[in-house]
Design a protein around this motif. Structure first.
Motif, PDB file in Angstrom:
ATOM      1  N   SER A 284     -14.043  -1.630  18.779  1.00 13.19           N
ATOM      2  CA  SER A 284     -13.072  -1.899  19.849  1.00 13.19           C
ATOM      3  C   SER A 284     -13.401  -3.221  20.535  1.00 13.19           C
ATOM      4  CB  SER A 284     -13.094  -0.771  20.890  1.00 13.19           C
ATOM      5  OG  SER A 284     -12.991   0.481  20.279  1.00 13.19           O
TER       6      SER A 284
ATOM      7  N   GLY B  85      -6.669  -2.344  22.547  1.00 13.50           N
ATOM      8  CA  GLY B  85      -6.627  -1.405  23.675  1.00 13.50           C
ATOM      9  C   GLY B  85      -6.614   0.035  23.197  1.00 13.50           C
ATOM     10  N   HIS B  86      -5.843   0.301  22.154  1.00 11.07           N
ATOM     11  CA  HIS B  86      -5.734   1.654  21.622  1.00 11.07           C
ATOM     12  C   HIS B  86      -7.091   2.145  21.106  1.00 11.07           C
ATOM     13  CE1 HIS B  86      -3.546   4.594  18.704  1.00 11.07           C
ATOM     14  NE2 HIS B  86      -3.708   5.141  19.878  1.00 11.07           N
TER      15      HIS B  86
ATOM     16  N   TYR C  91      -3.825   0.564  25.534  1.00 12.95           N
ATOM     17  CA  TYR C  91      -4.869   1.511  25.954  1.00 12.95           C
ATOM     18  C   TYR C  91      -4.226   2.760  26.558  1.00 12.95           C
ATOM     19  CZ  TYR C  91      -8.502   3.421  29.004  1.00 12.95           C
ATOM     20  OH  TYR C  91      -9.370   4.265  29.659  1.00 12.95           O
TER      21      TYR C  91
ATOM     22  N   MET D 170     -13.701  -0.168  28.404  1.00 14.27           N
ATOM     23  CA  MET D 170     -13.045  -1.474  28.308  1.00 14.27           C
ATOM     24  C   MET D 170     -13.507  -2.298  29.518  1.00 14.27           C
ATOM     25  SD  MET D 170      -9.033  -1.956  27.377  1.00 14.27           S
ATOM     26  CE  MET D 170      -8.419  -1.298  28.892  1.00 14.27           C
TER      27      MET D 170
ATOM     28  N   THR E 264     -14.410   3.914  32.034  1.00 18.67           N
ATOM     29  CA  THR E 264     -13.762   3.200  30.919  1.00 18.67           C
ATOM     30  C   THR E 264     -14.766   2.294  30.211  1.00 18.67           C
ATOM     31  OG1 THR E 264     -11.966   1.762  30.233  1.00 18.67           O
ATOM     32  CG2 THR E 264     -12.849   1.348  32.415  1.00 18.67           C
TER      33      THR E 264
ATOM     34  N   LYS F 271      -9.098   3.506  23.914  1.00 17.89           N
ATOM     35  CA  LYS F 271      -8.603   4.815  24.359  1.00 17.89           C
ATOM     36  C   LYS F 271      -9.143   5.919  23.444  1.00 17.89           C
ATOM     37  CE  LYS F 271      -5.880   7.244  26.613  1.00 17.89           C
ATOM     38  NZ  LYS F 271      -4.706   6.559  26.801  1.00 17.89           N
TER      39      LYS F 271
END
Ligand SMILES: Cc1cc2nc3c(=O)[nH]c(=O)nc-3n(C[C@H](O)[C@H](O)[C@H](O)COP(=O)(O)OP(=O)(O)OC[C@H]3O[C@@H](n4cnc5c(N)ncnc54)[C@H](O)[C@@H]3O)c2cc1C
Length: 384
Positions: A297, A257-258, A83, A4, A2, A261
């Motif tokens: 992001s 979060g999106h 996400y 993130m 990830t 992703k």
């Protein structure tokens, strides 16, 4: 892997993120989401799984069974849900924040004691009904009326674009209870039973976020008993402004979060997709597109964390909230647009989720006060 990272997260917040993702992986496998979007089916199993694991308690006070989390906790929760899937994020956010913050902050003690535990257990869902056919950005222009009657009020009027009204048990409705010199006076917020006689809810076909879609809501002589007011009579305006800040933080967190992703999905696709005998990710132009998506992001994420920290420190953070809302929601759509380009024809195909990410990201600059309205707020603060 990830993208993130865990920058700025406490150990508890990291554990929450992992537990939310584990819960969702069990209750809502990624491969099922596209079909649910096509069927416009509310992600009920995921909603209930999150409730059972206790995540719906996060924003509420301990005395009602809540976890009394910080704004940073809320940002992490919303970012994590966004996400995994924007639909579940929108479903949770609508009950907990959009509408729930009016109950948590402004309902009578009796209503709070009844409703908050039910919300936390996933038994009661809410929707916020503010926008009308004749008024969206100009909230003070709304015309749905509530007239004092024996033992309560009688409501008449129409609302539109109301997210999750089709699954809601109660609607938080802003109505005009009197006409006054100031446009901001005379509004009152009510809690209305969504199944009460005279309430009609009609689903609407929307471009994105189709599992938590918007609805038209019509009120015809709907009786609201005394005690279901969520503001002092005629004084809803300051409450609306207070609740909007948290709503914008939650919206922006979902968008941040999106964006992660989408970036991860496009990266993985680019590494697998072979053209001219090599992965398309070997082309520097694709690498740079992906890096720019990551940058957007991460920038969005830092903007929301900054707002959360300011709110946790007791600041109003009005400018920073508007800025974060603009940055996160516009980045989300830009990231989705570039992500779609990286997938080529597969990006444009309904067989792949990228087109859903693209559609789901488009509402960010419209909802929660459009980005033009956010820029108006900032222009005023600049002294313009
Ligand atoms: C998917 C979705 C879900 C939604 N969910 C909800 C919900 O749950 N509850 C709810 O109450 N509402 C909801 N809304 C409504 C949303 O809040 C409104 O759409 C939004 O506030 C804009 O209002 P409007 O659509 O009437 O556009 P308008 O206000 O008519 O604006 C149209 C355009 O003009 C611009 N504009 C208007 N006034 C100005 C100005 N003064 N300066 C500069 N530009 C201006 C706007 O930015 C916009 O670009 C939802 C909308 C969508 C699309």
């Amino acid at each position: 892997m990830t993208l993130m990272n865990t920058y700025g997260l406490t150990e508890e917040q990291q554990m929450m993120r992992e537990a939310v993702l584990d819960t969702l992986a069990q209750a809502l496998p990624q491969e099922n989401i596209l079909g649910m979007d096509e069927r416009k089916e509310f992600p009920e199993a995921a909603y209930q799984a999150l409730a059972q694991s206790g995540f719906l308690a996060l924003p509420f006070e301990e005395q009602y069974g809540g976890a009394q989390g910080s704004y940073r906790d809320l940002a992490v929760l919303m970012e994590t849900l966004g996400y995994y899937y924007t639909g579940i994020a929108q479903g949770i956010m609508t009950t907990l924040i959009y509408a729930g913050s009016h109950v948590a902050r402004f309902a009578s003690e009796e209503l709070k004691q009844k409703l908050i535990p039910e919300i936390i257990e996933g038994k009661t869902k809410l929707a916020l009904a503010m926008s009308e056919p004749g008024t969206g950005s100009d909230v003070a222009g709304l015309s749905t009326s509530a007239v004092k009657a024996d033992g309560g009020y009688v409501m008449n009027g129409s609302k539109v674009w109301i997210t999750c009204a089709h699954v809601a048990d109660y609607l938080v409705v802003v109505a005009r209870t009197s006409k006054s010199e100031s446009r901001h006076d005379g509004l009152t917020t009510f809690l209305v039973d969504a199944k009460a006689p005279g309430v009609t809810i009609t689903p609407l076909n929307m471009l994105g976020r189709r599992t938590t879609h918007a609805n038209e809501v019509h009120f015809e002589n709907v009786f609201i008993p005394d005690g279901y007011e969520l503001s002092e009579e005629g004084k809803a305006w300051p409450n609306l402004m207070k609740a909007l800040g948290t709503e914008r933080l939650a919206l922006a967190s979902i968008s941040a979060g999106h964006s992660f992703k989408i970036t991860e999905y496009a990266r993985d696709y680019a590494k697998d997709r072979i053209q001219f005998d090599k992965p398309i990710s070997d082309n520097q132009v694709i690498q740079h597109k992906l890096v720019d998506m990551w940058l957007k992001s991460e920038t969005a994420r830092q903007a929301i964390y900054r707002v959360a920290d300011l709110l946790d420190g007791g600041e109003a953070a009005i400018e920073e909230t508007s800025m974060a809302k603009i940055i996160a929601t516009e980045s989300n759509f830009e990231v989705a647009n570039v992500g779609l380009q990286i997938l080529g024809g597969a990006g444009y195909s309904t067989e792949y989720p990228m087109q859903m990410y693209f559609r789901d990201s488009r509402v960010g600059p419209i909802g929660g006060g459009t980005n033009e309205i956010q820029r108006n707020v900032l222009a005023k603060r600049m002294g313009l």
